[in-house]
Motif scaffolding. Structure first.
Motif, PDB file in Angstrom:
ATOM      1  N   PHE A 171       0.836  -1.198   0.000  1.00  0.00           N
ATOM      2  CA  PHE A 171       0.000   0.000   0.000  1.00  0.00           C
ATOM      3  C   PHE A 171       0.877   1.258   0.000  1.00  0.00           C
ATOM      4  O   PHE A 171       0.562   2.241  -0.671  1.00  0.00           O
ATOM      5  CB  PHE A 171      -0.943  -0.010   1.202  1.00  0.00           C
ATOM      6  N   ILE A 172       1.963   1.207   0.747  1.00  0.00           N
ATOM      7  CA  ILE A 172       2.914   2.317   0.736  1.00  0.00           C
ATOM      8  C   ILE A 172       3.536   2.465  -0.647  1.00  0.00           C
ATOM      9  O   ILE A 172       3.711   3.573  -1.161  1.00  0.00           O
ATOM     10  CB  ILE A 172       4.003   2.101   1.810  1.00  0.00           C
ATOM     11  N   GLU A 173       3.867   1.333  -1.266  1.00  0.00           N
ATOM     12  CA  GLU A 173       4.427   1.341  -2.622  1.00  0.00           C
ATOM     13  C   GLU A 173       3.429   1.918  -3.621  1.00  0.00           C
ATOM     14  O   GLU A 173       3.800   2.704  -4.505  1.00  0.00           O
ATOM     15  CB  GLU A 173       4.799  -0.085  -3.010  1.00  0.00           C
ATOM     16  N   LEU A 174       2.159   1.554  -3.470  1.00  0.00           N
ATOM     17  CA  LEU A 174       1.116   2.073  -4.350  1.00  0.00           C
ATOM     18  C   LEU A 174       0.967   3.583  -4.191  1.00  0.00           C
ATOM     19  O   LEU A 174       0.852   4.321  -5.176  1.00  0.00           O
ATOM     20  CB  LEU A 174      -0.210   1.374  -4.049  1.00  0.00           C
ATOM     21  N   ARG A 175       0.977   4.023  -2.945  1.00  0.00           N
ATOM     22  CA  ARG A 175       0.908   5.468  -2.689  1.00  0.00           C
ATOM     23  C   ARG A 175       2.056   6.198  -3.381  1.00  0.00           C
ATOM     24  O   ARG A 175       1.846   7.240  -4.012  1.00  0.00           O
ATOM     25  CB  ARG A 175       0.965   5.718  -1.179  1.00  0.00           C
TER      26      ARG A 175
END
Length: 309
Positions: free
Chosen positions: A116-120
């Motif tokens: 999710f951090i990577e997606l952000r």
């Protein structure tokens, strides 16, 4: 002394080399600026125009594809539906043989936040901010671990709030409000044609972290009246607002400007009052033949631009 003196010929030569270097640097900088991708911008005179990724449901919907649609529409802020983000994070795929609810609940309860951090980061690097997330993990049948997961993922995505359909049972809005307070992330409750001026009162009274995800099209369809007074009264509790055009008396969705929803008045109010919550394009009218969701969202953005410019 003679060795320290620069001759006229030397001075001209050095100057020519310096000028050539400046020219090369300028050309290189110019080329870089031409080749650099232009980031989207849908902040129009202080009003943040966004889009819910549900608007692109008629098109392929991976996280990467949704990001490209936003770039194509020149929109820099979104409400992200849950499926694409969870697929990107490695959630199990839908299994019609049964047992999926338990499987997805177990995955959510143990899912790391790295993806999710990577997606952000992928979205932010492209110039798109994820201000809200709407996961299918906030219902009455979802276990507490799933609800904690929903808020943790929202935080990892950089969201200020999650959105969910307004539950009929006040125990559920109390439950979500309590969880929201723990995580310090707002809940925006979404309503359809059941909307009334007092529909959100119970939820708002239960928790400071319960808020409104107002849909002005649904409000118009349900009340056969303008939402302007409601917005003025409740603007401090509105976390985001869906923009669509519907007819009175539970009428159909229409292309913007053809229904009874006062989109122009609402956007003008947001501009005049300097409201900070985003106005989220939600494409729900029938896409005309020969068009697609991206082209229609662009039309909606252009409509907003015309009002706010």
């Amino acid at each position: 002394m003679k060795n320290q003196t620069v001759s006229r010929r030397q001075f001209i030569g050095v100057g020519m080399l310096a000028a050539a270097g400046i020219a090369l640097t300028s050309k290189s900088s110019f080329a870089s600026s031409i080749l650099a991708p232009t980031k989207p911008n849908s902040m129009i005179n202080g009003v943040q125009i966004g889009v819910i990724t549900y608007s692109f449901r008629s098109m392929p919907g991976s996280a990467e594809q949704l990001l490209q649609y936003c770039l194509d529409c020149n929109i820099n802020a979104i409400e992200l539906m849950g499926d694409a983000a969870e697929a990107y994070a490695g959630a199990p795929k839908w299994d019609s043989n049964g047992g999926f609810a338990a499987k997805i609940a177990d995955w959510r309860a143990n899912a790391p936040m790295d993806k999710f951090i990577e997606l952000r980061k992928m979205y932010n690097d492209a110039g798109v901010n994820i201000y809200a997330w709407k996961p299918n993990a906030l219902g009455e049948k979802n276990i507490d671990a799933e609800i904690d997961y929903a808020f943790n993922a929202a935080n990892a995505l950089g969201c200020t709030h999650v959105t969910v359909e307004l539950p009929e049972d006040p125990e559920q809005t109390q439950r979500l409000g309590d969880k929201a307070a723990e995580h310090k992330i707002m809940v925006g409750y979404h309503a359809h044609a059941q909307a009334t001026p007092t529909l959100w009162d119970t939820a708002l009274a239960q928790s400071d972290y319960n808020g409104i995800n107002l849909d002005i099209g649904h409000y118009v369809a349900g009340t056969s009246s303008s939402p302007v007074d409601f917005i003025i009264k409740n603007h401090k509790k509105i976390v985001s607002m869906h923009i669509k055009d519907r007819k009175f008396k539970d009428g159909p969705n229409m292309p913007w400007g053809q229904g009874d929803t006062p989109i122009k008045e609402v956007l003008a109010l947001m501009k005049a009052k300097k409201y900070k919550f985003p106005a989220t394009i939600e494409l729900e009218y029938k896409i005309p033949a020969g068009s697609d969701a991206v082209k229609e969202v662009i039309k909606c953005r252009d409509y907003a631009q015309g009002v706010l410019a």
